[in-house]
Enzyme design. Structure first.
Site, PDB file in Angstrom:
ATOM      1  CB  CYS A 102      -0.920   0.009   1.217  1.00 33.84           C
ATOM      2  SG  CYS A 102      -2.335  -1.113   1.101  1.00 33.84           S
ATOM      3  CB  CYS A 183      -5.954  -3.888  -4.737  1.00 27.48           C
ATOM      4  SG  CYS A 183      -5.109  -2.286  -4.854  1.00 27.48           S
ATOM      5  CB  CYS A 209      -4.615   1.702   1.923  1.00 27.03           C
ATOM      6  SG  CYS A 209      -5.181   3.382   1.569  1.00 27.03           S
TER       7      CYS A 209
END
Length: 219
Positions: A102, A183, A209
């Protein structure tokens, strides 16, 4: 914050000569902020943090919304090539070290954007997680910027009502049971007993994230 107050705040930033931007994951609930921007300050750049791991449906939906709302959407890729995003065992970082994944794909690319802007308009809501509940409407961010959270006091009901009022489109994966879409490797369908953010990084002690933990100055 009401629609009228959001319009006034954005106009105030503009009058002060503040350089604004926002980021978006182009989930269904993200569209409320994008629609508000399209109505009040349509030239504000919308950065799509392109990790390279998004669902194909998200990328196609992003293109559709950019055209339909007349938005200035800018692609923001990682500075680190995919082949360099592996650990010592050769595993991709999203599987072995999702926090660092991330950082490389989301947090690090946004640093340069913060350096060149004054205000980050951010669509976080207090009802999404404990981290977000502790946030304020305006909060300092790195590099002398300010995070503006116009949706902070909105809840899922308010989001739904706005979506219905303006007949906003929905992300194509919504109908398949995805509620918090990030994602592809780190997103799963929402179970009835899960909170919205728990569908991300399932099974890990992780719900953020880094954009809303690292890129914020806590007071």
């Amino acid at each position: 914050m009401t629609e009228e107050r959001i319009e006034e705040k954005l106009a105030s930033y503009a009058q002060e000569g503040k350089k604004m931007f926002t980021t978006s994951s182009f989930q269904s609930h993200s569209l409320v902020l994008l629609h508000l921007i399209s109505r009040f300050q349509p030239t504000i750049p919308i950065y799509f943090i392109n990790t390279g791991y998004h669902f194909p449906e998200t990328v196609a939906f992003k293109d559709l919304i950019a055209k339909e709302f007349g938005l200035n959407v800018i692609n923001l890729p990682s500075q680190t090539p995919r082949y360099m995003q592996t650990d010592s065992q050769g595993r991709l970082l999203f599987a072995s070290d999702p926090d660092y994944c991330c950082f490389l794909n989301k947090t690090q690319p946004l640093e340069a954007i913060l350096m060149s802007h004054d205000v980050w308009i951010n669509g976080v809501r207090a009802d999404q997680s404990a981290v977000r509940k502790a946030m304020k409407e305006e909060q300092p961010a790195p590099h002398g910027t300010v995070r503006f959270h116009p949706m902070l006091d909105w809840d899922s009901k308010a989001i739904f009502q706005y979506q219905k009022k303006y007949n906003l489109p929905k992300h194509p994966l919504d109908a398949q049971g995805y509620m918090s879409i990030g994602c592809e490797p780190c997103t799963r369908k929402l179970d009835p007993n899960m909170q919205e953010r728990e569908a991300r990084w399932f099974g890990l002690n992780k719900t953020e994230c880094g954009l809303h933990t690292d890129l914020i100055v806590k007071s």
